[in-house]
Design an enzyme around this catalytic site. Structure first.
Site, PDB file in Angstrom:
ATOM      1  N   SER A   1      -4.582   2.656   4.734  1.00 16.98           N
ATOM      2  CA  SER A   1      -4.765   2.213   3.329  1.00 16.98           C
ATOM      3  C   SER A   1      -4.929   0.212   3.174  1.00 16.98           C
ATOM      4  O   SER A   1      -6.056  -0.045   2.576  1.00 16.98           O
ATOM      5  CB  SER A   1      -4.258   2.508   2.184  1.00 16.98           C
ATOM      6  OG  SER A   1      -3.965   1.983   1.134  1.00 16.98           O
TER       7      SER A   1
ATOM      8  N   HIS B   1       7.184  -7.014  -2.388  1.00 11.42           N
ATOM      9  CA  HIS B   1       6.320  -6.654  -1.061  1.00 11.42           C
ATOM     10  C   HIS B   1       7.990  -7.198  -0.420  1.00 11.42           C
ATOM     11  O   HIS B   1       7.254  -6.995   1.502  1.00 11.42           O
ATOM     12  CB  HIS B   1       5.631  -7.115  -0.150  1.00 11.42           C
ATOM     13  CG  HIS B   1       4.437  -6.456  -1.265  1.00 11.42           C
ATOM     14  ND1 HIS B   1       4.120  -4.433  -1.731  1.00 11.42           N
ATOM     15  CD2 HIS B   1       2.731  -6.681  -2.149  1.00 11.42           C
ATOM     16  CE1 HIS B   1       3.579  -4.491  -2.421  1.00 11.42           C
ATOM     17  NE2 HIS B   1       2.831  -5.428  -2.541  1.00 11.42           N
TER      18      HIS B   1
ATOM     19  N   LYS C   1       0.715  -1.004   0.224  1.00 13.49           N
ATOM     20  CA  LYS C   1      -0.298   0.008   0.639  1.00 13.49           C
ATOM     21  C   LYS C   1       0.872   1.317  -0.227  1.00 13.49           C
ATOM     22  O   LYS C   1       0.352   2.470   0.592  1.00 13.49           O
ATOM     23  CB  LYS C   1      -0.772  -0.460   1.096  1.00 13.49           C
ATOM     24  CG  LYS C   1      -1.760  -0.901   1.403  1.00 13.49           C
ATOM     25  CD  LYS C   1      -2.378  -2.356   0.230  1.00 13.49           C
ATOM     26  CE  LYS C   1      -3.496  -1.289  -0.956  1.00 13.49           C
ATOM     27  NZ  LYS C   1      -3.250  -1.361  -1.687  1.00 13.49           N
TER      28      LYS C   1
ATOM     29  N   LYS D   1      -8.596   6.732  -2.694  1.00 12.96           N
ATOM     30  CA  LYS D   1      -8.524   8.156  -2.416  1.00 12.96           C
ATOM     31  C   LYS D   1      -6.861   8.578  -2.639  1.00 12.96           C
ATOM     32  O   LYS D   1      -6.910   9.785  -2.971  1.00 12.96           O
ATOM     33  CB  LYS D   1      -8.003   8.694  -0.230  1.00 12.96           C
ATOM     34  CG  LYS D   1     -10.219   7.921   0.025  1.00 12.96           C
ATOM     35  CD  LYS D   1      -9.637   9.391   0.766  1.00 12.96           C
ATOM     36  CE  LYS D   1     -11.877   9.365   1.004  1.00 12.96           C
ATOM     37  NZ  LYS D   1     -11.058   9.851   3.037  1.00 12.96           N
TER      38      LYS D   1
ATOM     39  N   THR E   1       2.718   1.034  -4.932  1.00 13.95           N
ATOM     40  CA  THR E   1       3.746  -0.554  -6.231  1.00 13.95           C
ATOM     41  C   THR E   1       3.109  -0.104  -7.302  1.00 13.95           C
ATOM     42  O   THR E   1       3.544   0.182  -8.071  1.00 13.95           O
ATOM     43  CB  THR E   1       3.041  -1.569  -5.462  1.00 13.95           C
ATOM     44  OG1 THR E   1       2.872  -1.801  -3.859  1.00 13.95           O
ATOM     45  CG2 THR E   1       4.336  -2.262  -5.669  1.00 13.95           C
ATOM     46  N   THR E   2       1.853   0.372  -7.369  1.00 15.24           N
ATOM     47  CA  THR E   2       0.720   0.033  -8.680  1.00 15.24           C
ATOM     48  C   THR E   2       1.202   1.410  -9.622  1.00 15.24           C
ATOM     49  O   THR E   2       1.292   1.260 -10.440  1.00 15.24           O
ATOM     50  CB  THR E   2      -0.816   0.054  -8.326  1.00 15.24           C
ATOM     51  OG1 THR E   2      -0.942  -0.685  -7.572  1.00 15.24           O
ATOM     52  CG2 THR E   2      -1.358  -0.522  -9.682  1.00 15.24           C
ATOM     53  N   TRP E   3       1.457   2.309  -8.658  1.00 17.24           N
ATOM     54  CA  TRP E   3       2.355   3.668  -8.971  1.00 17.24           C
ATOM     55  C   TRP E   3       3.626   3.748  -9.900  1.00 17.24           C
ATOM     56  O   TRP E   3       3.432   4.207 -11.290  1.00 17.24           O
ATOM     57  CB  TRP E   3       1.629   5.077  -7.935  1.00 17.24           C
ATOM     58  CG  TRP E   3       1.659   6.154  -8.210  1.00 17.24           C
ATOM     59  CD1 TRP E   3       1.223   6.423  -9.945  1.00 17.24           C
ATOM     60  CD2 TRP E   3       1.818   7.392  -7.198  1.00 17.24           C
ATOM     61  NE1 TRP E   3       1.538   8.410  -9.293  1.00 17.24           N
ATOM     62  CE2 TRP E   3       1.491   8.563  -8.203  1.00 17.24           C
ATOM     63  CE3 TRP E   3       2.026   7.320  -6.088  1.00 17.24           C
ATOM     64  CZ2 TRP E   3       1.801   9.412  -7.529  1.00 17.24           C
ATOM     65  CZ3 TRP E   3       1.485   9.014  -5.623  1.00 17.24           C
ATOM     66  CH2 TRP E   3       1.249  10.133  -6.450  1.00 17.24           C
TER      67      TRP E   3
HETATM   68  P1  A3P Z   1      -5.425   4.700  -0.719  1.00 14.04           P
HETATM   69  O1  A3P Z   1      -5.794   3.164  -0.365  1.00 14.04           O
HETATM   70  O2  A3P Z   1      -4.823   5.459   0.317  1.00 14.04           O
HETATM   71  O3  A3P Z   1      -6.002   5.200  -1.782  1.00 14.04           O
HETATM   72  P2  A3P Z   1       0.005  -0.582  -3.681  1.00 14.04           P
HETATM   73  O4  A3P Z   1      -0.400  -0.194  -5.072  1.00 14.04           O
HETATM   74  O5  A3P Z   1       1.142  -0.015  -3.014  1.00 14.04           O
HETATM   75  O6  A3P Z   1      -1.279  -1.434  -3.098  1.00 14.04           O
HETATM   76  O7  A3P Z   1      -0.919   1.332  -3.412  1.00 14.04           O
HETATM   77  C1  A3P Z   1      -1.713   1.670  -3.465  1.00 14.04           C
HETATM   78  C2  A3P Z   1      -2.190   2.568  -3.004  1.00 14.04           C
HETATM   79  O8  A3P Z   1      -1.822   4.041  -3.583  1.00 14.04           O
HETATM   80  C3  A3P Z   1      -3.159   3.326  -2.857  1.00 14.04           C
HETATM   81  O9  A3P Z   1      -3.575   4.776  -1.699  1.00 14.04           O
HETATM   82  C4  A3P Z   1      -4.482   4.083  -4.091  1.00 14.04           C
HETATM   83  O10 A3P Z   1      -5.470   5.152  -4.538  1.00 14.04           O
HETATM   84  C5  A3P Z   1      -2.779   4.810  -4.098  1.00 14.04           C
HETATM   85  N1  A3P Z   1      -2.116   5.080  -5.297  1.00 14.04           N
HETATM   86  C6  A3P Z   1      -2.635   4.201  -6.910  1.00 14.04           C
HETATM   87  N2  A3P Z   1      -1.936   5.065  -7.631  1.00 14.04           N
HETATM   88  C7  A3P Z   1      -1.750   6.536  -6.811  1.00 14.04           C
HETATM   89  C8  A3P Z   1      -1.947   7.946  -7.848  1.00 14.04           C
HETATM   90  N3  A3P Z   1      -1.840   7.979  -9.062  1.00 14.04           N
HETATM   91  N4  A3P Z   1      -1.849   8.603  -6.984  1.00 14.04           N
HETATM   92  C9  A3P Z   1      -1.851   8.983  -6.378  1.00 14.04           C
HETATM   93  N5  A3P Z   1      -2.127   7.791  -4.948  1.00 14.04           N
HETATM   94  C10 A3P Z   1      -2.298   6.731  -5.602  1.00 14.04           C
END
Ligand code: A3P
Length: 296
Positions: A139, A109, A48, A259, A51-53
């Protein structure tokens, strides 16, 4: 019954002192022996943390912009999750990686000490994304409710205590972020903060591109910044996890792109929980130079 089909909540198992879900524990011997290649890029995070970002940012940089592949292949196929054992519709990370042409993007992770040694032997570049613990906790709580592969979440109060004591998948946030921080200069590791990307996406995308040895023109950088903004990723089926089976990930409970802010913890922590958190935080972070921002 298909042994790879799991639609039940898993328990945590000890893997060298770190709690991982049982399906990962089963294959960890294979994960340790994973053969990295020199041009693999590893994206490592505590769950959280964004990562995906970062996957979307790095993939766009490496492909020189928003290509057809980026637009049409789900994130979890473009950057296989190294230690993920197959689960219902989610394929095993090791199988995906073995079949993938180079240059590969790998997601993990794992805490530093559990990363397969071949990444260090081959001198791979690694990007570690860290996010402040309070927002990660919130998150993680919502994500764990939606993702059937993880143990039961319990109440908010239960999860709060599990997180603080490190009794969650991937273990202690404190150990994870400080473990990677301590070794960042020993290997090719770029340590990036979620809060910094949110505040200055252009600057951070440029920093990542520079670390990876890519020179991109200003237009391409802006295209990447736009494509990887929260609103774009929230509506993009390749990044918002909507391509995953609903039997594994129930997004009706909470969206994956929930969020995307700094400071949402203020809507969830009680005053007493915040005090307890701060006290534990001071104790656990006393010896590190690592600093986080919990608001912008
Ligand atoms: P929230 O649950 O606080 O919204 P992961 O990819 O490591 O699982 O992380 C997911 C978290 O990163 C989520 O947080 C998600 O909304 C947030 N996230 C993903 N893409 C994002 C972006 N482009 N800008 C800001 N937050 C992002």
């Amino acid at each position: 019954p298909n042994p790879t089909r799991r639609t039940e909540r898993q328990r945590l198992c000890d893997v060298k002192g770190v709690p991982l879900i049982s399906s990962m524990h089963e294959i960890f011997g294979r994960v340790e022996k994973f053969q990295a290649k020199a041009d693999d890029v590893l994206i490592a995070t505590y769950p959280k943390a964004g990562t995906t970002w970062m996957i979307e940012i790095v993939d766009s940089i490496r492909q020189g912009g928003i290509t057809k592949e980026i637009k049409t292949i789900p994130s979890h196929e473009r950057a296989p999750y190294l230690e993920m054992n197959s689960q219902d519709m989610i394929p095993s990370g090791l199988d995906l990686l073995e079949a993938m042409p180079s240059p590969r993007l790998v997601k993990t992770h794992l805490p530093f000490q559990l990363v397969p040694p071949s990444f260090w032997d081959k001198g791979c570049k690694v990007i570690y994304v860290a996010r402040n613990a309070k927002d990660v906790l919130v998150s993680y709580y919502f994500f764990q409710k939606t993702f059937i592969g993880l143990p039961n979440t319990g109440t908010w109060d239960d999860f709060f205590e599990s997180f603080l004591s490190g009794n969650v998948e991937c273990g202690s946030w404190f150990d994870h972020v400080t473990g990677w921080w301590d070794v960042r200069e020993k290997h090719q590791i770029l340590y990036v903060f979620y809060e910094d990307i949110l505040q200055d996406p252009t600057g951070e995308v440029e920093r990542v591109a520079c670390f990876l040895g890519h020179t991109l023109d200003k237009g391409t950088i802006q295209e990447i910044v736009k494509h990887t903004s929260f609103n774009m990723m929230k509506d993009n089926p390749m990044t918002n996890a909507s391509t995953m089976s609903t039997s594994v990930l129930d997004l009706s409970i909470s969206p994956f792109m929930r969020k995307g802010q700094v400071g949402d913890w203020k809507n969830h922590f009680t005053v007493a929980q915040n005090e307890r958190f701060e006290e534990e935080y001071r104790r656990r972070m006393a010896k590190t130079s690592l600093r986080f921002r919990t608001e912008l």
